[in-house]
Design an enzyme around this catalytic site. Structure first.
Site, PDB file in Angstrom:
ATOM      1  N   TRP A 132      67.457  20.573  60.904  1.00 15.04           N
ATOM      2  CA  TRP A 132      67.459  18.905  61.150  1.00 15.04           C
ATOM      3  C   TRP A 132      67.599  18.438  62.566  1.00 15.04           C
ATOM      4  CZ3 TRP A 132      71.997  18.021  64.057  1.00 15.04           C
ATOM      5  CH2 TRP A 132      72.907  18.863  63.995  1.00 15.04           C
ATOM      6  N   ASN A 133      67.893  19.571  63.484  1.00 18.49           N
ATOM      7  CA  ASN A 133      68.166  19.152  64.809  1.00 18.49           C
ATOM      8  C   ASN A 133      67.080  18.597  65.759  1.00 18.49           C
ATOM      9  OD1 ASN A 133      67.575  21.868  64.860  1.00 18.49           O
ATOM     10  ND2 ASN A 133      68.414  21.864  67.025  1.00 18.49           N
ATOM     11  N   LYS A 156      59.847  23.387  53.563  1.00 13.46           N
ATOM     12  CA  LYS A 156      61.207  22.973  53.110  1.00 13.46           C
ATOM     13  C   LYS A 156      62.239  22.482  54.021  1.00 13.46           C
ATOM     14  CE  LYS A 156      65.633  24.162  50.907  1.00 13.46           C
ATOM     15  NZ  LYS A 156      66.424  23.413  51.750  1.00 13.46           N
ATOM     16  N   HIS A 157      62.464  21.173  54.079  1.00 12.36           N
ATOM     17  CA  HIS A 157      63.294  20.657  55.314  1.00 12.36           C
ATOM     18  C   HIS A 157      64.623  20.483  54.842  1.00 12.36           C
ATOM     19  CE1 HIS A 157      62.929  19.611  59.288  1.00 12.36           C
ATOM     20  NE2 HIS A 157      61.686  19.482  59.235  1.00 12.36           N
ATOM     21  N   SER A 209      71.542  28.350  60.719  1.00 11.58           N
ATOM     22  CA  SER A 209      72.700  28.947  60.913  1.00 11.58           C
ATOM     23  C   SER A 209      72.626  30.760  60.546  1.00 11.58           C
ATOM     24  CB  SER A 209      73.986  28.221  60.186  1.00 11.58           C
ATOM     25  OG  SER A 209      73.843  28.715  58.886  1.00 11.58           O
ATOM     26  N   GLU A 230      65.415  32.375  63.214  1.00 14.49           N
ATOM     27  CA  GLU A 230      66.124  32.060  64.548  1.00 14.49           C
ATOM     28  C   GLU A 230      67.513  31.065  63.997  1.00 14.49           C
ATOM     29  OE1 GLU A 230      66.277  28.395  67.550  1.00 14.49           O
ATOM     30  OE2 GLU A 230      64.400  28.676  66.805  1.00 14.49           O
ATOM     31  N   LEU A 231      68.491  31.901  64.619  1.00 15.61           N
ATOM     32  CA  LEU A 231      69.770  31.681  64.068  1.00 15.61           C
ATOM     33  C   LEU A 231      70.678  30.926  64.928  1.00 15.61           C
ATOM     34  CD1 LEU A 231      70.505  34.691  61.823  1.00 15.61           C
ATOM     35  CD2 LEU A 231      69.312  32.525  61.228  1.00 15.61           C
ATOM     36  N   CYS A 264      68.905  23.812  69.896  1.00 19.65           N
ATOM     37  CA  CYS A 264      69.023  25.259  69.557  1.00 19.65           C
ATOM     38  C   CYS A 264      69.269  26.055  70.761  1.00 19.65           C
ATOM     39  CB  CYS A 264      67.760  25.690  68.864  1.00 19.65           C
ATOM     40  SG  CYS A 264      67.200  24.973  67.300  1.00 19.65           S
TER      41      CYS A 264
END
Length: 460
Positions: A132-133, A156-157, A209, A230-231, A264
């Site tokens: 969402w960011n 999928k968002h 996350s 990408e966490l 991120c």
């Protein structure tokens, strides 16, 4: 069984949007249609796929006047910053430019006896789970090159930015990308895991996350589905003794606070050579005290609410724990701080790596600043983290930056800049930040598989 996804606006806690999820069987049926459409899509000429994707990108841009306030209502970014279309278009355009190189055959030999080469083959159906960011820019990182490479895509968002995937799909369909080729879906977590565990996707790209990444790996276990993850991040900045002080302060503090710290590759910890430390902190505090916290729909607002009250609560907890352990908070509570999503941006000194604010991902408008004696101490502290996405080095000496950069465990080294994603370079990380790589020609390699051709021209 259907459930309802609800986007709650951080502006006032009201419900901004709801959508019904697909049942597991309806999702399976939709994915089957997308799989059936893939071969025909991949058979189209590369330039045709590029043109259709870029037409979809343009159609998103035509919605920007609606998208910008919509994003403010969904996740709190101030309208004064104009949304994400600049970066969205830049990334897609660069991937279009790199497509021929990234997807080119690798010629080994072609003589009178043999023709040997390696082709890049699309995986098939690529599943993109976007955060969402920066909901448009993070999604396009995979959507554009996946489609250009000949994959079909299911997007999928995040619930916090519920309408983004819907808008992207509408724009791309309007531009001529078939509905089955690029499909937006609304899914709950359980159904998402079920679909992955059934091996219905050929590649999954997830941004989110560490816990979410672990759930993806667990769902994919035993399916041999490729994953791009990408966490989390805890990206450091380091101002060396020869840094341009004013530039370093301006960029590193902006990198820590922009988008309410929900970036991120935002700066989450800063190390400053002891000779510059006091001046750095003084200038940083002056910048942050000048921010205007408030309604993101107000063009005067420079820092909006965090996207969700639980995100803000975690930042407040990290700050409070650090202060209790001896850290100094330099910013007095803003009048607009409501104890909920509207959070005072904070600068901390007297911090140590025993404090969560210097170790756990904060993902909010707080940064700890520590003095260091030399490069060796800075390197040790920068590497003292479970994460590794980017590091920002400030010096006038390129060779020194490269030397220090070589010693840092991270995915990207910046010199004299921060918090930027260059689509010509591979976007990647190490340690708990994840695996794989997006964008650049390497992004194409990760969205395709190699297929070798060993063609003997005569049997005698």
């Amino acid at each position: 069984m259907m459930t309802t996804l609800t986007c709650t606006s951080p502006i006032d806690g009201s419900v901004f949007a709801t959508r019904e999820t697909l049942s597991a069987q309806d999702a399976r049926d939709a994915i089957a249609e997308t799989r059936a459409a893939q071969a025909e899509w991949a058979a189209r000429p590369l330039q045709e796929r590029i043109d259709l994707v870029m037409a979809g990108v343009k159609a998103v841009g035509e919605m920007n006047d609606e998208i910008v306030p919509e994003l403010a209502r969904m996740m709190g970014r101030p309208v004064r910053y104009g949304g994400e279309f600049g970066g969205f278009e830049e990334r897609a355009s660069k991937m279009a430019e790199l497509a021929e190189e990234g997807l080119a055959d690798i010629e080994i030999s072609n003589d009178g006896d043999f023709h040997r080469y390696i082709k890049r083959i699309p995986h098939g159906v690529v599943f993109v789970v976007a955060p969402w960011n920066y909901p448009y820019m993070t999604a396009i990182n995979t959507v554009a090159p996946a489609l250009i490479a000949g994959n079909t895509v299911v997007l999928k968002h995040a619930t916090q930015t519920l309408l983004v995937g819907e808008r992207m799909a509408q724009a791309f369909h309007k531009a001529g990308v078939p509905e089955a080729v690029f499909r937006n879906v609304f899914l709950d977590h359980e159904t998402t895991s079920t679909l992955i565990s059934e091996g219905l996707f050929d590649f999954v790209n997830f941004t989110g996350s560490v816990g979410g990444g672990k759930a993806m790996e667990q769902a994919a276990a035993g399916t041999f589905t490729g994953l791009g993850l990408e966490l989390g991040g805890k990206d450091p900045g380091y101002a060396m003794d020869d840094a341009d002080l004013d530039a370093a302060v301006a960029v590193l503090i902006d990198g820590a606070m922009f988008n309410s710290g929900q970036c991120c590759c935002g700066i989450e910890r800063i190390y400053v050579h002891e000779s510059l430390f006091d001046s750095f902190v003084e200038k940083a505090v002056e910048i942050v005290r000048g921010y205007k916290l408030g309604d993101p729909l107000d063009p005067e607002t420079t820092i909006g609410p965090m996207a969700n009250t639980r995100f803000a609560a975690e930042v407040r907890a990290q700050i409070a724990e650090a202060v209790e352990k001896g850290a100094t908070a330099h910013i007095d509570t803003f009048a607009e701080d409501d104890g909920g999503t509207y959070l005072t941006p904070q600068i901390l000194t007297g911090v140590t790596h025993d404090m969560r604010v210097m170790r756990d991902e904060s993902f909010g408008p707080v940064v700890g600043i520590m003095p260091v004696r030399d490069d060796a101490e800075a390197i040790a502290l920068m590497n003292d983290s479970p994460f590794g996405l980017t590091a920002s080095l400030w010096t006038r000496d390129e060779a020194r930056a490269a030397r220090v950069g070589d010693a840092i465990e991270t995915g990207t080294i910046f010199m004299n800049r921060a918090d930027y994603l260059d689509p010509a370079l591979c976007w990647t990380g190490c340690k708990n930040t994840g695996r794989g790589g997006a964008l650049s020609v390497i992004g194409y390699h990760n969205l395709t598989r190699p297929k070798s051709y060993h063609l003997k021209k005569a049997t005698t």
